[in-house]
Design a protein around this motif. Sequence first.
Motif, PDB file in Angstrom:
ATOM      1  N   TYR A   1       0.836  -1.204   0.000  1.00 19.83           N
ATOM      2  CA  TYR A   1       0.000   0.000   0.000  1.00 19.83           C
ATOM      3  C   TYR A   1       0.872   1.255   0.000  1.00 19.83           C
ATOM      4  N   PRO A   2       0.352   2.337  -0.577  1.00 19.15           N
ATOM      5  CA  PRO A   2       1.149   3.567  -0.697  1.00 19.15           C
ATOM      6  C   PRO A   2       1.082   4.440   0.550  1.00 19.15           C
TER       7      PRO A   2
ATOM      8  N   PRO B   1     -10.104 -15.528   2.010  1.00 22.36           N
ATOM      9  CA  PRO B   1      -9.630 -14.556   1.015  1.00 22.36           C
ATOM     10  C   PRO B   1     -10.719 -13.597   0.546  1.00 22.36           C
ATOM     11  N   GLU B   2     -11.960 -14.089   0.505  1.00 21.35           N
ATOM     12  CA  GLU B   2     -13.026 -13.240  -0.032  1.00 21.35           C
ATOM     13  C   GLU B   2     -13.358 -12.053   0.866  1.00 21.35           C
ATOM     14  N   LEU B   3     -12.891 -12.087   2.116  1.00 20.53           N
ATOM     15  CA  LEU B   3     -13.157 -10.967   3.026  1.00 20.53           C
ATOM     16  C   LEU B   3     -11.987  -9.995   3.149  1.00 20.53           C
ATOM     17  N   ILE B   4     -10.841 -10.373   2.585  1.00 29.34           N
ATOM     18  CA  ILE B   4      -9.652  -9.515   2.703  1.00 29.34           C
ATOM     19  C   ILE B   4      -9.901  -8.178   1.994  1.00 29.34           C
ATOM     20  N   GLY B   5      -9.622  -7.106   2.714  1.00 30.42           N
ATOM     21  CA  GLY B   5      -9.733  -5.769   2.124  1.00 30.42           C
ATOM     22  C   GLY B   5     -11.140  -5.249   1.977  1.00 30.42           C
ATOM     23  N   THR B   6     -12.125  -5.988   2.518  1.00 31.92           N
ATOM     24  CA  THR B   6     -13.526  -5.579   2.328  1.00 31.92           C
ATOM     25  C   THR B   6     -14.025  -4.663   3.431  1.00 31.92           C
ATOM     26  N   GLY B   7     -13.361  -4.688   4.607  1.00 36.60           N
ATOM     27  CA  GLY B   7     -13.889  -3.952   5.755  1.00 36.60           C
ATOM     28  C   GLY B   7     -14.976  -4.719   6.476  1.00 36.60           C
ATOM     29  N   THR B   8     -15.338  -5.881   5.951  1.00 38.19           N
ATOM     30  CA  THR B   8     -16.294  -6.759   6.641  1.00 38.19           C
ATOM     31  C   THR B   8     -15.491  -7.759   7.459  1.00 38.19           C
ATOM     32  N   PRO B   9     -15.550  -7.674   8.791  1.00 36.57           N
ATOM     33  CA  PRO B   9     -14.643  -8.483   9.612  1.00 36.57           C
ATOM     34  C   PRO B   9     -15.015  -9.959   9.650  1.00 36.57           C
ATOM     35  N   VAL B  10     -13.996 -10.795   9.505  1.00 33.74           N
ATOM     36  CA  VAL B  10     -14.218 -12.241   9.579  1.00 33.74           C
ATOM     37  C   VAL B  10     -14.844 -12.617  10.916  1.00 33.74           C
ATOM     38  N   SER B  11     -14.489 -11.881  11.971  1.00 29.01           N
ATOM     39  CA  SER B  11     -14.990 -12.234  13.301  1.00 29.01           C
ATOM     40  C   SER B  11     -16.497 -12.036  13.414  1.00 29.01           C
ATOM     41  N   LYS B  12     -17.074 -11.252  12.504  1.00 27.44           N
ATOM     42  CA  LYS B  12     -18.537 -11.107  12.498  1.00 27.44           C
ATOM     43  C   LYS B  12     -19.164 -11.831  11.314  1.00 27.44           C
ATOM     44  N   ALA B  13     -18.519 -11.757  10.150  1.00 29.87           N
ATOM     45  CA  ALA B  13     -19.107 -12.334   8.940  1.00 29.87           C
ATOM     46  C   ALA B  13     -19.082 -13.853   8.972  1.00 29.87           C
TER      47      ALA B  13
ATOM     48  N   VAL C   1      -5.577  -0.023   8.780  1.00 35.13           N
ATOM     49  CA  VAL C   1      -4.546   0.902   9.287  1.00 35.13           C
ATOM     50  C   VAL C   1      -3.792   1.536   8.110  1.00 35.13           C
ATOM     51  N   ALA C   2      -3.333   0.720   7.177  1.00 37.88           N
ATOM     52  CA  ALA C   2      -2.471   1.228   6.097  1.00 37.88           C
ATOM     53  C   ALA C   2      -3.200   2.208   5.187  1.00 37.88           C
ATOM     54  N   LYS C   3      -4.526   2.054   5.070  1.00 37.66           N
ATOM     55  CA  LYS C   3      -5.288   2.954   4.201  1.00 37.66           C
ATOM     56  C   LYS C   3      -6.095   3.985   4.990  1.00 37.66           C
ATOM     57  N   ALA C   4      -5.888   4.006   6.311  1.00 39.19           N
ATOM     58  CA  ALA C   4      -6.646   4.955   7.141  1.00 39.19           C
ATOM     59  C   ALA C   4      -6.108   6.376   6.936  1.00 39.19           C
ATOM     60  N   ASP C   5      -6.991   7.364   7.030  1.00 38.65           N
ATOM     61  CA  ASP C   5      -6.545   8.764   6.960  1.00 38.65           C
ATOM     62  C   ASP C   5      -5.650   9.083   8.151  1.00 38.65           C
ATOM     63  N   ASP C   6      -5.960   8.447   9.298  1.00 35.52           N
ATOM     64  CA  ASP C   6      -5.194   8.689  10.523  1.00 35.52           C
ATOM     65  C   ASP C   6      -4.847   7.331  11.139  1.00 35.52           C
ATOM     66  N   PRO C   7      -3.707   6.746  10.723  1.00 36.22           N
ATOM     67  CA  PRO C   7      -3.346   5.401  11.211  1.00 36.22           C
ATOM     68  C   PRO C   7      -3.246   5.322  12.733  1.00 36.22           C
ATOM     69  N   ARG C   8      -2.768   6.395  13.373  1.00 40.09           N
ATOM     70  CA  ARG C   8      -2.656   6.363  14.829  1.00 40.09           C
ATOM     71  C   ARG C   8      -4.047   6.232  15.477  1.00 40.09           C
ATOM     72  N   ALA C   9      -5.001   7.008  14.997  1.00 39.86           N
ATOM     73  CA  ALA C   9      -6.363   6.936  15.550  1.00 39.86           C
ATOM     74  C   ALA C   9      -6.952   5.549  15.293  1.00 39.86           C
ATOM     75  N   ALA C  10      -6.675   4.997  14.115  1.00 34.82           N
ATOM     76  CA  ALA C  10      -7.183   3.658  13.795  1.00 34.82           C
ATOM     77  C   ALA C  10      -6.614   2.627  14.763  1.00 34.82           C
ATOM     78  N   LEU C  11      -5.319   2.744  15.062  1.00 35.05           N
ATOM     79  CA  LEU C  11      -4.681   1.793  15.984  1.00 35.05           C
ATOM     80  C   LEU C  11      -5.209   1.978  17.409  1.00 35.05           C
ATOM     81  N   GLU C  12      -5.403   3.219  17.806  1.00 36.31           N
ATOM     82  CA  GLU C  12      -5.920   3.473  19.170  1.00 36.31           C
ATOM     83  C   GLU C  12      -7.315   2.863  19.325  1.00 36.31           C
ATOM     84  N   ASP C  13      -8.150   3.038  18.302  1.00 30.88           N
ATOM     85  CA  ASP C  13      -9.496   2.462  18.366  1.00 30.88           C
ATOM     86  C   ASP C  13      -9.421   0.937  18.386  1.00 30.88           C
ATOM     87  N   LEU C  14      -8.512   0.389  17.563  1.00 36.03           N
ATOM     88  CA  LEU C  14      -8.391  -1.069  17.441  1.00 36.03           C
ATOM     89  C   LEU C  14      -8.055  -1.727  18.773  1.00 36.03           C
TER      90      LEU C  14
END
Length: 215
Positions: A10-11, A135-147, A197-210
Amino acid sequence: MFVLVNLKAYPCDPVAVATAAHEVSESTGVRIAIAPQAAHLSAVADTGVETWVQHVSPVEHGSHTGSTLAEAAADAGAVGALLNHSENRLKLADLDASLDAAERVDFETIVCANDPDQIAAAAALGPDAVAVEPPELIGTGTPVSKADPDIVRDAVDAAAAVDASVDVLCGAGISTGEDLASAQDLGAEGVLLASGVAKADDPRAALEDLVDPVA
Ligand SMILES: O=C[C@H](O)COP(=O)(O)O
């Protein structure tokens, strides 16, 4: 809970994400590691964050152009290796040899697999942990733990039936603290994530929430 953030290709700014991860890990006590591109291992390790390599090749020193040599990854500061990711699947013999390569440099290892049957096979190879990722859930934002919670429960049972010392992580679509808490409730010892995290606008906030539910 162990949080492994795979930056894939990811960029994002790997040093900025690693710095945020290190600081969130230090302030919360939650173990967070970053797996950057191999070319960024040294810069990421220099931030102080636990650093993993996304793959090691099933080779020793020698004529192996284009390989990711375990010794080179270790020299660059990596302490663990992710193997057999869905986006970089290995033949069984190569996976076994990549595990041998990782063991040469005392890396901690996680072998990825699609489903509980493959998790059992992966656990039989003796990694430190396995990660179940549909694999079908990777990158979807739909979490395996719920789906697909059953795939996580069944993966935990499958790994335990083979080798109770092998931890199970789950991945695919994990991005929030709620997702991480669900994974923990299902028996996972950690989560493997990327885009949240890698594509979040604010990776730190994403990690704190996680990590909030286990901080
Ligand atoms: O290595 C990470 C996994 O493939 C999960 O990716 P994701 O969090 O973008 O779904």
